[in-house]
Design a protein around this motif. Structure first.
Motif, short mmCIF file in Angstrom:
data_model
loop_
_atom_site.label_atom_id
_atom_site.label_comp_id
_atom_site.label_asym_id
_atom_site.label_seq_id
_atom_site.Cartn_x
_atom_site.Cartn_y
_atom_site.Cartn_z
N VAL A 231 36.54 45.93 38.58
CA VAL A 231 35.35 46.49 37.94
C VAL A 231 34.33 46.76 39.05
O VAL A 231 34.16 45.94 39.96
N LEU B 201 34.35 42.54 30.90
CA LEU B 201 33.14 43.28 30.55
C LEU B 201 32.52 42.73 29.28
O LEU B 201 31.29 42.60 29.18
N ALA B 202 33.35 42.38 28.30
CA ALA B 202 32.83 41.79 27.06
C ALA B 202 32.18 40.44 27.33
O ALA B 202 31.11 40.13 26.79
N LEU C 289 43.76 43.23 24.45
CA LEU C 289 42.74 43.66 25.41
C LEU C 289 43.25 43.37 26.81
O LEU C 289 43.88 42.34 27.04
N ASP C 290 42.92 44.24 27.74
CA ASP C 290 43.26 43.96 29.12
C ASP C 290 42.16 43.09 29.74
O ASP C 290 41.09 42.91 29.17
N ASN C 291 42.46 42.53 30.91
CA ASN C 291 41.49 41.62 31.56
C ASN C 291 40.17 42.32 31.87
O ASN C 291 39.10 41.71 31.80
N ARG C 292 40.23 43.57 32.22
CA ARG C 292 39.02 44.34 32.52
C ARG C 292 38.09 44.38 31.31
O ARG C 292 36.90 44.07 31.41
N THR C 293 38.63 44.70 30.16
CA THR C 293 37.84 44.77 28.94
C THR C 293 37.32 43.39 28.57
O THR C 293 36.15 43.25 28.18
N ARG C 294 38.15 42.37 28.69
CA ARG C 294 37.72 41.00 28.38
C ARG C 294 36.55 40.59 29.27
O ARG C 294 35.58 39.98 28.81
N GLU D 109 29.51 49.62 37.17
CA GLU D 109 29.92 49.35 35.78
C GLU D 109 29.23 48.08 35.26
O GLU D 109 28.79 48.05 34.10
#
Length: 163
Positions: free
Chosen positions: A115, A88-89, A81-86, A119
């Protein structure tokens, strides 16, 4: 004879475990894992250490080390996972659990890495489904505070005095 059979089974079991998970055989030192965790924080927090983690280190050094080495150094640093996805999660999970202080820190990190506010708002809207309106409303209030703090402070800044 029974001792010999048990010993052989134990050796075989150990071999199987190491073959399935070679990283166990090459475990890194606590210091290496902590440094990897510190690098994650610097990356997310505009090059600055996380003050809340440093305060925790004063009174609860084991908890701070565990957070830095395991949560950040082992889990947050994993590929996949990239930092952006992490981020947001993390925002979604903390908001859904009602942990708005932690959600706010991770929302700050998310903003730091690109982000958008819109979003983050969408993530909070999504929280209404699994966690309900009261938690989403609390998260929205915390997020609004973060947006206001950042607007007053001139935009991008490290997630400092927030937990």
């Amino acid at each position: 004879m029974l001792d010999r059979i048990q010993s052989q089974f134990a050796a075989a079991g150990t071999a199987v475990i190491f073959s399935l998970s070679p990283e166990i055989a090459f475990a890194q030192s606590l210091e290496e894992r902590r440094e990897r965790g510190a690098a994650v924080i610097r990356n997310l927090n505009n090059g600055v250490a996380q003050p809340n983690l440093e305060r925790m280190r004063q009174e609860f050094p084991f908890l701070a080390d565990a957070t830095e080495a395991y949560a950040l150094g082992d889990v947050w640093s994993r590929p996949g996972l990239d930092n952006r996805t992490r981020q947001l999660a993390a925002v979604a999970a903390f908001a859904a659990m009602g942990l708005t202080d932690l959600m706010k820190v991770h929302a700050g990190y998310a903003l730091n890495i690109g982000v958008s506010e819109d979003e983050l708002k969408e993530v909070i809207y999504m929280v209404t489904v699994p966690a309900g309106f009261p938690r989403a409303i609390a998260a929205s209030q915390s997020l609004s505070q973060l947006f206001a703090e950042r607007a007053d402070g001139g935009g991008e800044k490290p997630a400092e005095a927030r937990p």
